[in-house]
Design a protein around this motif. Structure first.
Motif, PDB file in Angstrom:
ATOM      1  N   VAL A 319       0.837  -1.188   0.000  1.00 29.97           N
ATOM      2  CA  VAL A 319       0.000   0.000   0.000  1.00 29.97           C
ATOM      3  C   VAL A 319       0.875   1.242   0.000  1.00 29.97           C
ATOM      4  O   VAL A 319       1.916   1.272   0.647  1.00 29.97           O
ATOM      5  N   ARG A 321       0.547   4.921   1.231  1.00 36.16           N
ATOM      6  CA  ARG A 321      -0.303   5.810   2.039  1.00 36.16           C
ATOM      7  C   ARG A 321      -0.183   7.225   1.500  1.00 36.16           C
ATOM      8  O   ARG A 321       0.914   7.706   1.264  1.00 36.16           O
ATOM      9  N   SER A 323      -1.302  11.307   2.037  1.00 31.81           N
ATOM     10  CA  SER A 323      -1.892  12.311   2.917  1.00 31.81           C
ATOM     11  C   SER A 323      -1.694  13.686   2.314  1.00 31.81           C
ATOM     12  O   SER A 323      -0.866  13.877   1.423  1.00 31.81           O
ATOM     13  N   LYS A 372      -5.221  12.561   6.605  1.00 29.72           N
ATOM     14  CA  LYS A 372      -4.905  11.223   6.097  1.00 29.72           C
ATOM     15  C   LYS A 372      -6.083  10.593   5.372  1.00 29.72           C
ATOM     16  O   LYS A 372      -5.935   9.573   4.718  1.00 29.72           O
ATOM     17  N   ASN A 373      -7.259  11.182   5.535  1.00 27.82           N
ATOM     18  CA  ASN A 373      -8.455  10.506   5.031  1.00 27.82           C
ATOM     19  C   ASN A 373      -9.006  11.069   3.732  1.00 27.82           C
ATOM     20  O   ASN A 373      -9.983  10.559   3.216  1.00 27.82           O
ATOM     21  N   ASP A 377      -5.594   5.668   0.007  1.00 25.86           N
ATOM     22  CA  ASP A 377      -4.329   4.963  -0.180  1.00 25.86           C
ATOM     23  C   ASP A 377      -4.404   4.134  -1.457  1.00 25.86           C
ATOM     24  O   ASP A 377      -5.470   3.666  -1.844  1.00 25.86           O
TER      25      ASP A 377
ATOM     26  N   GLU B 272      -4.571   1.201   9.688  1.00 24.78           N
ATOM     27  CA  GLU B 272      -3.470   1.479   8.776  1.00 24.78           C
ATOM     28  C   GLU B 272      -2.175   1.701   9.549  1.00 24.78           C
ATOM     29  O   GLU B 272      -1.126   1.160   9.200  1.00 24.78           O
ATOM     30  N   ASP B 276       1.151  -0.757   9.460  1.00 23.51           N
ATOM     31  CA  ASP B 276       2.474  -0.265   9.080  1.00 23.51           C
ATOM     32  C   ASP B 276       3.483  -0.461  10.208  1.00 23.51           C
ATOM     33  O   ASP B 276       4.647  -0.781   9.960  1.00 23.51           O
ATOM     34  N   GLY B 294      -2.528  -4.013   4.477  1.00 25.81           N
ATOM     35  CA  GLY B 294      -1.543  -3.007   4.102  1.00 25.81           C
ATOM     36  C   GLY B 294      -0.217  -3.616   3.714  1.00 25.81           C
ATOM     37  O   GLY B 294      -0.149  -4.511   2.869  1.00 25.81           O
TER      38      GLY B 294
END
Lengths: 383, 522
Positions: A319, A321, A323, A372-373, A377, B272, B276, B294
């Motif tokens: 993944v 991530r 933001s 972050k939302n 992702d 999440e 991680d 993840g």
């Protein structure tokens, strides 16, 4: 408290305006066109000691170092204007970092009509040169342009606007804007829902690499008076890349941060405009990159950031991530920022979703807003 | 300061009261042919129905059939559907926004997301043609427990939950006038997730038994060597208290083993961040969800008898994976605005499935599993065969299933009861809708009952048949519009012959007591 802020804001705006003027003036000195000399001269004196905070007028390095005194231009070899081949100006590969080999003290400049585009009816007589731009089939600025009545700038280069595009690796489109009669002009570049603003250089040209969101990729450039040009380019490798875009109006100082495959802040897998990588990195399948488009310097700027990941080349499952982050600063605190997100969808061009973002109050100055939302992702499956 | 506030409050109360009395007899609803007239005080308007307090009591009138006259009439064009949604981060952060954006794009609404901060945001939907605001959907991203608390405090209309309400929450809901939250119609399942133990990709361990999992998180097993891993201590990671996932772990893994989490557990605010943190540390183990594995890797759950249960979309749909977590939306007792009801309908429709999958969850679509991909199950059946399950039984089983495909609709029961669990209840309505849509016209379905291996084989067979019959009647009851001349729903039972898990544990028995649905060509 408030008065201090106001004062600071006033000084900042004044300094910025003066700096812009200064830079425009420096730019102008590189060419025979000196459209705004009187204004600029007035602004130079009080501002000269202020350090230049940001590059505003140009996207690529300025031939004149920012701290140089504006009057000490190096002498350049004199060359008659008429001998300048038009291709050198209108061709798509004009290196805008190089000053025109035509340079003379401002006082000695001939009295040429400077921006003919803004003065309809002053079109000079046809010199008989083929209108290469018109032949490209690109929009011409002048409504009555024809083989017989094409407007030209002081070098005799036709005023028409061109926008050309070339496909580059990592589904990037290299865009070149040429508008010989529109130096230092604000432009808006659009690609579907993606929008950003920029400024042409002293020669009226601008170049940038834009991550395409769909293919065939249509791009347009528009000047403030509505003059525009369009181009289309096919990007055969588009499917290999997954893209997420964030764009906004005004000064917001937003950044996309990507943490690839579990990376932490500051590690190699942390990608943002402070550690952006580039298209080559993505094209080799090693990871993503961030492209920042437009700049936040102008009066009504539109800025975009696009994060690209080579999902089709990935040899890892995992993944990324994403933001959105921004430092709370005097220019953005307590404001509502309006922008858009463009996130991948299952079919077709991704739809843009309008976003309005309440920045933290000015009490939080220096802190970081972390969202972050808002961006989803990216889930990457090894190919 | 406080005096001013008190004065303002008093003024507000007065105004409310005044508005209430002045509004008496403020609307008259007349049917379009003029034959019926209702006069009273407008209590509410949801964009579709008027609710009017009349001299005969409150009356609900369909807005499409009447003309509203009087000062209290709402403007039909200016009506804005408003709803507040609160609860689990894993549902609210990614899935709900993606569903709303897709719903809006397909129904002619422009979307704007107004972000207050990372946990509070509002979607504003605007009609593309008229430019009128159609809906404001507010979100508070917190935990399942906080979602229920917001519902009880009337600060939320809809709760996003990863578990059912606790008895205490149910009781408080009744007290607060919210009615019975466990009643049918008060909740929706919009997708599936599962509780999944995760480790770092650099950790060689790839499977764990449920018993060991409980011992690890209660602090009784402290080293990886005990699990066949490297000589290193185990570091524990869990979600924060109040999160649906942490509650689910407690009730499904720790509580049955009479254990509590060790004090050395690191708690995280989101799946999440947890995943991680685990991915970065080869000594770590964490409890995450299927949707948030993840950058970590999942551990396969194994039974003591060698049966393995990896979490996959198929095993989550069939509940063959022991720790599924349906994504619930709990609804208020009052009727929701039309647009919101349409949005909820979209979430359970086939059009939402791609969105749900893309967000990392398991959708509600049906999958078909031919015999060929069920080799493991038959290997297990042969291994578990013994005195009670004979070769003849196994042959009958294989003959009975030949030519059929297993559908992912599977029905399981709450521990020790004949009551269907929530995911199975959701399956009842999904299968009923498919029957009404004609999906299984001319394709006979067989409801096959299976049991655990505890007790006598004969009694188990009878129990299995009874359960299959109960499920069939529940489905038929929910499908009044299915074409009875073209559907065929039959019953079979194979008892304990095809175990999915070991019976020596509570969860194993629960997995084995089930009704499967198989589809056959006519």
């Amino acid at each position: 408290m408030d008065r201090t802020k106001l004062l600071t804001a006033g000084v900042t705006i004044f300094a910025a305006t003066a700096t812009v003027s200064l830079m425009i003036w420096r730019e102008a000195r590189n060419t025979p066109d000196v459209p705004r000399v009187p204004v600029a001269v007035a602004a130079v004196q009080p501002v000269a000691p202020v350090p230049v905070p940001d590059r505003i007028a140009l996207s690529e390095p300025d031939p004149v170092p920012a701290n140089d005194a504006p009057v000490s231009l190096p002498p350049a070899p004199a060359r008659p204007v008429a001998a300048l081949p038009p291709e050198a100006v209108s061709g798509p590969d004009l290196p805008e970092t190089a000053p025109l080999p035509v340079s003379a003290p401002a006082a000695a400049l001939p009295e040429l009509p400077v921006d003919l585009a803004e003065r309809p009816g002053l079109a000079p007589a046809d010199t008989g040169l083929p209108d290469r731009i018109a032949l490209l089939g690109v929009n011409d600025l002048s409504p009555d342009s024809s083989e017989r009545g094409v407007r030209r700038n002081s070098h005799g280069v036709p005023c028409g606007i061109t926008l050309s595009s070339i496909a580059k690796p990592a589904a990037m489109a290299k865009l070149t804007v040429t508008a010989p009669c529109r130096p230092n002009a604000s432009i808006t570049i659009r690609h579907g829902d993606l929008v950003f603003s920029q400024v042409t250089n002293a020669l009226g040209s601008f170049k940038t690499d834009v991550p395409a969101l769909f293919s065939p990729a249509e791009f347009s450039v528009e000047f403030q008076d509505g003059a525009r040009a369009e181009t289309v380019v096919n990007l055969d490798d588009l499917e290999t890349y997954t893209r997420v875009a964030l764009q906004w109006q005004g000064f917001a100082g937003l950044h996309i941060h990507a943490l690839e495959f579990g990376a932490d802040y500051g590690e190699p897998g942390h990608v943002w405009s402070g550690a952006p990588r580039g298209p080559e990195f993505a094209a080799s399948g090693r990871g993503g990159f961030v492209a920042r488009l437009g700049n936040e310097g102008g009066l009504a700027p539109r800025t975009a950031e696009v994060y690209t990941f080579p999902a089709g080349l990935s040899e890892e499952d995992g993944v990324v991530r994403l933001s959105i982050e921004a430092e709370v600063a005097p220019m953005n605190c307590g404001r509502e920022i309006s922008g858009q997100t463009i996130q991948p969808e299952d079919a077709g061009a991704p739809p843009a979703v309008a976003l309005s973002l309440a920045m933290p109050s000015c009490d939080a100055m220096g802190e970081y807003l972390v969202l972050k939302n808002v961006l989803r992702d990216l889930r990457i499956a090894a190919r | 300061m406080s005096i001013t506030r008190a004065a303002r409050t008093a003024a507000a109360i007065f105004l409310t009261f005044f508005a209430g009395t002045a509004g008496a007899e403020d609307v008259t609803l007349t049917s379009r042919d003029g034959s019926i007239e209702v006069t009273g005080t407008l209590l509410s308007f949801d964009g579709e129905f008027y609710r009017v307090e009349t001299q005969f009591g409150p009356i609900t009138v369909d807005g499409s059939g009447v003309i509203c006259d009087g000062p209290g009439c709402p403007s039909l064009e200016a009506y804005v559907a408003e709803v507040q949604i609160s609860g689990a981060r894993s549902i609210g952060a990614v899935l709900m926004p993606a569903l709303i954006e897709t719903f809006a794009a397909r129904n002619g609404y422009r979307t704007e997301r107004k972000v207050e901060d990372d946990t509070h945001f509002t979607y504003v939907l605007t009609d593309e043609q008229t430019g009128a605001t159609a809906a404001r959907i507010g979100f508070r991203i917190a935990t399942t427990a906080e979602g229920f608390a917001d519902l009880l405090a009337r600060e939320a209309d809809i709760v996003m939950a990863l578990r059912e309400p606790t008895d205490a929450e149910l009781a408080r809901g009744e007290e607060a006038g919210l009615g019975d939250l466990s009643a049918p119609g008060r909740s929706l399942v919009i997708g599936l997730d599962g509780l999944v133990p995760v480790v770092s990709p650099r950790n060689p361990v790839r499977e764990i038994t449920v018993a060991d999992l409980a011992d690890v998180f209660s602090g009784e097993i402290t080293r990886w060597d005990a699990l066949g891993g490297p000589a290193a201590p185990i570091r524990l990671h869990l979600r924060n208290q109040g999160s649906g996932l942490a509650d689910l772990f407690q009730t499904t893994v720790l509580s049955p083993a009479l254990k509590l989490p060790a004090l050395t557990v690191s708690q995280h605010g989101s799946n999440e961040v947890l995943a991680d943190a685990v991915a970065r540390d080869p000594r770590a183990i964490g409890i995450s969800s299927y949707s948030a594995i993840g950058n970590a890797v999942p551990l396969t759950i194994t039974g003591g008898c060698g049966i393995r249960s990896p979490a996959t979309p198929t095993t989550l749909k069939t509940e063959d994976y022991p720790f599924t977590a349906p994504l619930f939306l709990y609804l208020p007792p009052q009727r929701l605005p039309v647009l919101v009801r349409e949005l909820l309908g979209f979430m359970r429709s086939p059009g939402a499935r791609a969105v749900i999958r893309r967000a990392g969850f398991v959708d509600l679509g049906t999958e078909e599993m031919p015999l060929a991909v069920q080799g493991d199950r038959f290997a297990n059946a042969i291994l578990s065969a013994g005195e009670e399950t004979t070769l003849a039984d196994l042959k009958a089983l294989v003959r009975g299933l030949e030519g059929g495909v297993r559908l992912t609709y599977t029905f399981r029961f709450r521990d020790g009861t004949a009551e269907l669990d929530p995911q199975s209840l959701s399956n009842v309505s999904l299968l009923a809708s498919s029957l009404e849509a004609g999906t299984y016209d001319d394709h006979p379905l067989v409801f096959i009952g299976f049991s655990d291996g505890n007790g006598g084989a004969e009694g188990n067979l009878r129990l299995a048949r009874e359960r299959a019959e109960a499920v069939r009647s529940a489905v038929l009851e929910e499908a009044p519009f299915a074409d009875r001349t073209r559907i065929s729903l039959r019953i079979r039972a194979f008892g304990e012959a095809l175990p999915m898990a070991c019976d020596d544990t509570d969860w194993g028995g629960r997995i084995n007591r089930r009704v499967e649905v198989w589809s056959f060509q006519r």
